[in-house]
Design a protein around this motif. Structure first.
Motif, PDB file in Angstrom:
ATOM      1  N   LEU A 130      45.873  46.450  51.826  1.00  0.00           N
ATOM      2  CA  LEU A 130      46.404  46.935  50.548  1.00  0.00           C
ATOM      3  C   LEU A 130      47.452  48.038  50.729  1.00  0.00           C
ATOM      4  N   LEU A 141      46.580  44.874  39.459  1.00  0.00           N
ATOM      5  CA  LEU A 141      46.220  44.126  40.662  1.00  0.00           C
ATOM      6  C   LEU A 141      45.788  42.706  40.333  1.00  0.00           C
ATOM      7  N   GLN A 145      43.248  41.234  45.071  1.00  0.00           N
ATOM      8  CA  GLN A 145      43.484  42.640  45.393  1.00  0.00           C
ATOM      9  C   GLN A 145      42.363  43.530  44.857  1.00  0.00           C
TER      10      GLN A 145
END
Length: 346
Positions: A130, A141, A145
């Motif tokens: 990330l 996101l 994610q």
């Protein structure tokens, strides 16, 4: 090692009792990725929540790294939970906090200094892929994610065990594979034990070393993934395996009946089962060269697990009865492929 003995959870509602987990006994080795699979209502999510006492057990005990979790006081449990990370199906992130603040949260609770928190958080952000998203909020996101943030947060206190409750169920197939690859990478790099709860056989196939199949609160089958997949004993396990081998069908008997209906009755119908190294054998080619028979491949699939490949071929051998018999004997005695006669020639 994680040792679970006689674990039971009974809920009472309106004077009615529901047993969600029923006399469950299981050992999980240090450093392995252990899968628990079952359909909805099997009790698997309750089971995993009993391991860190998010649910209190009715009976039984759980021992993790020689510490009996089920006998700890509330203060002792808070300390023990630092060594048991958990990730969830719907991420459970703090929406008003950035990526780095979400990951930092358990460290703040544990009283870790700011300087040390910053270092740990950055290491975890790099680990889960990330980098560059540190200041993003959950709403900015993707699903994958978000789950990476959840994984990083679960690893913040350097746990020995990572519990995954349907961690990929809310994700698309491509993202699921990426998260599973990440879990394998974490398992190998950090050496932590991963317990993965799922209803998806493909998840078990891809990353687990061993598996337990749950039904109605009980473990009905367990063992190495390759062994369980290649020789399923219980009806529920056979359904999962059939679903993996043919995602459009869970009823192998019905599939075989359809095959019998649609092929001519001149030859012998056989099921060839390939396990481990036998998946690399050029069996059909060998048979065609050695015996004057025709071989018709009707249905089949080979798939891979962490410990090797397995699969089946449904074939039709057409030719002289003696030649077919000799070919079957060759498979029995000269190869590691298992063979089963489904139907003899009429």
């Amino acid at each position: 090692m994680i040792s679970i003995k006689g674990l039971r959870k009974v809920y009472t509602s309106d004077n009615k009792k529901l047993t969600a987990v029923d006399d469950l006994t299981l050992d999980i080795e240090n450093g392995e990725i252990f899968g628990v699979i079952g359909y909805s209502g099997a009790g698997k999510s309750t089971f995993v929540r009993l391991l860190n006492r998010l649910e209190e057990p009715t009976e039984g005990n759980v021992i993790i790294d020689k510490q009996e979790i089920t006998s700890l006081t509330k203060n002792e449990l808070r300390s023990a939970r630092k060594e048991i990370g958990m990730i969830f199906q719907h991420f459970n992130l703090l929406w008003s906090r950035t990526v780095e603040d979400n990951i930092s949260f358990p460290l703040e609770i544990a009283g870790v200094s700011k300087e040390k928190r910053v270092k740990i958080v950055q290491e975890l952000i790099d680990l889960v892929g990330l980098s560059g998203r540190e200041k993003a909020y959950p709403s900015q996101l993707s699903g994958g994610q978000k789950q990476r943030v959840g994984i990083a947060r679960a690893l913040a206190n350097n746990p020995k065990v990572l519990l995954c409750d349907e961690a990929t169920s809310a994700l698309d197939p491509e993202t699921t594979n990426a998260i599973l690859d990440l879990l394998v990478d974490i398992n190998q790099k950090l050496g932590l034990t991963v317990i993965l709860i799922t209803h998806e056989m493909n998840v078990i196939r891809k990353i687990c070393n061993r598996v337990a199949v749950m039904e109605k609160g009980k473990i009905v089958e367990k063992g190495d993934v390759l062994d369980v997949f290649s020789h399923p004993k219980q009806p529920v396990t056979k359904k999962f395996v059939a679903q993996l081998m043919d995602p459009g069908s869970e009823d192998e008997t019905e599939d075989i009946e359809n095959l019998l209906h649609n092929v001519n009755h001149d030859g012998v119908l056989l099921r060839l089962r390939f396990i481990g190294e036998s998946t690399n054998q050029t069996l059909i080619s060998q048979l065609a060269k050695k015996f004057p028979i025709d071989i018709n491949i009707l249905q089949g699939k080979i798939t891979q697990t962490q410990t090797g490949g397995f699969g089946t071929l449904i074939t039709q051998f057409i030719g002289n009865e003696k030649d077919i018999s000799n070919a079957i004997e060759f498979i029995h005695h000269e190869t590691s492929v298992e063979v089963e006669v489904i139907r003899n020639a009429d």
